[in-house]
Design a protein around this motif. Structure first.
Motif, short mmCIF file in Angstrom:
data_model
loop_
_atom_site.label_atom_id
_atom_site.label_comp_id
_atom_site.label_asym_id
_atom_site.label_seq_id
_atom_site.Cartn_x
_atom_site.Cartn_y
_atom_site.Cartn_z
N ALA A 46 172.80 145.39 48.94
CA ALA A 46 172.91 144.24 48.06
C ALA A 46 171.83 143.26 48.48
O ALA A 46 171.39 143.27 49.64
CB ALA A 46 174.28 143.58 48.17
N GLN A 48 170.38 139.03 47.98
CA GLN A 48 170.71 137.68 47.51
C GLN A 48 169.55 136.74 47.82
O GLN A 48 168.80 136.95 48.76
CB GLN A 48 171.92 137.12 48.24
CG GLN A 48 173.17 137.92 48.13
CD GLN A 48 174.29 137.39 49.03
OE1 GLN A 48 174.06 136.65 49.96
NE2 GLN A 48 175.51 137.80 48.73
N VAL A 67 173.70 143.95 43.37
CA VAL A 67 174.47 144.90 44.17
C VAL A 67 174.19 146.32 43.68
O VAL A 67 173.56 146.52 42.63
CB VAL A 67 175.99 144.62 44.11
CG1 VAL A 67 176.31 143.25 44.70
CG2 VAL A 67 176.51 144.71 42.69
N TYR A 123 171.64 143.22 52.44
CA TYR A 123 172.82 143.70 53.15
C TYR A 123 172.87 145.21 53.08
O TYR A 123 172.76 145.78 51.99
CB TYR A 123 174.10 143.15 52.52
CG TYR A 123 174.22 141.65 52.60
CD1 TYR A 123 174.94 141.05 53.64
CD2 TYR A 123 173.61 140.83 51.66
CE1 TYR A 123 175.05 139.67 53.72
CE2 TYR A 123 173.71 139.45 51.75
CZ TYR A 123 174.43 138.88 52.78
OH TYR A 123 174.53 137.52 52.86
N LEU A 125 175.35 148.18 53.20
CA LEU A 125 176.78 148.25 52.89
C LEU A 125 177.37 149.62 53.23
O LEU A 125 176.68 150.64 53.16
CB LEU A 125 177.00 147.93 51.41
CG LEU A 125 176.43 146.60 50.92
CD1 LEU A 125 176.65 146.45 49.42
CD2 LEU A 125 177.02 145.43 51.68
N ILE A 130 179.95 148.75 44.62
CA ILE A 130 180.88 147.64 44.54
C ILE A 130 181.15 147.39 43.06
O ILE A 130 180.21 147.14 42.30
CB ILE A 130 180.31 146.37 45.20
CG1 ILE A 130 180.13 146.59 46.70
CG2 ILE A 130 181.22 145.17 44.94
CD1 ILE A 130 179.50 145.43 47.43
N ILE A 145 180.73 141.42 49.17
CA ILE A 145 179.55 141.99 49.84
C ILE A 145 179.72 141.90 51.36
O ILE A 145 179.53 142.88 52.07
CB ILE A 145 178.27 141.26 49.39
CG1 ILE A 145 177.95 141.64 47.94
CG2 ILE A 145 177.10 141.57 50.31
CD1 ILE A 145 176.89 140.76 47.28
N ASN A 146 180.11 140.73 51.85
CA ASN A 146 180.27 140.56 53.29
C ASN A 146 181.37 141.44 53.87
O ASN A 146 181.28 141.86 55.02
CB ASN A 146 180.50 139.09 53.64
CG ASN A 146 179.19 138.35 53.75
OD1 ASN A 146 178.47 138.53 54.72
ND2 ASN A 146 178.88 137.54 52.76
N ALA A 149 179.54 144.69 54.52
CA ALA A 149 178.26 144.64 55.23
C ALA A 149 178.37 145.24 56.63
O ALA A 149 179.27 144.88 57.40
CB ALA A 149 177.76 143.21 55.31
N GLN A 152 172.68 143.00 58.12
CA GLN A 152 171.95 142.16 57.17
C GLN A 152 170.64 141.73 57.80
O GLN A 152 170.52 141.66 59.01
CB GLN A 152 172.77 140.95 56.74
CG GLN A 152 173.03 139.95 57.84
CD GLN A 152 173.94 138.84 57.36
OE1 GLN A 152 175.05 139.09 56.88
NE2 GLN A 152 173.49 137.61 57.51
#
Length: 161
Positions: A46, A48, A67, A123, A125, A130, A145-146, A149, A152
């Motif tokens: 992912a 951001q 994502v 990230y 994953l 997702i 997401i976290n 993860a 990252q």
């Protein structure tokens, strides 16, 4: 998180101050990004872009979130964050940014404020996909997401008007 997992850009280095070509009312294209050394067990990525300095009462401003980037993808070309999603790998999903539109939104900090930090984060994953509704908030998506993860990597750049 894995220290060898790194994010780079051919357009700037971590800590650089960028020019107005990254402003939302100019080019408005996501920068070229590449990552390497994802940890074993990575099943997808992912990405951001967040401005934690935006005057929003503490939430910052989400410029981009995508994502379901396949695990064999290790770079995105300039303008991968185009609103129509055509420049992203098959299966990737972009979420609404804080302007309310899909895709990448360039920088536009208030005039006269100190330069804002723009943090690009990729990230690694532990899941292939997702599943998020198209109207999910960036905060909710960030939480999901976290939770998946395993590593990252980030680049922080600065821009002010």
């Amino acid at each position: 998180m894995t220290q060898n997992f790194i994010l780079t850009s051919s357009e700037f280095k971590n800590g650089d101050t960028v020019d107005s070509s990254y402003q939302s009312d100019r080019d408005n294209q996501s920068p070229a990004l590449a990552w390497q050394n994802a940890p074993a067990g990575t099943k997808s990525f992912a990405i951001q872009c967040h401005d934690p300095d935006a005057p929003t009462g503490g939430a910052g401003w989400w410029h981009w979130m995508a994502v379901n980037l396949p695990k064999d993808v290790t770079e995105l070309q300039r303008n991968a964050g185009a609103a129509d999603g055509q420049n992203l790998p098959l299966g990737a999903q972009q979420l609404r940014n804080d302007t309310g539109t899909l895709g990448y939104s360039g920088f536009y900090p208030p005039e006269g404020t100190p330069p804002h930090r723009y943090i690009f984060t990729v990230y690694a994953l532990d899941t292939n996909k997702i599943d998020l509704p198209t109207d999910v908030t960036t905060s909710h998506a960030g939480f999901i997401i976290n939770s998946h993860a395993i590593a990252q990597a980030s680049i922080t750049i600065y821009y002010g008007r």
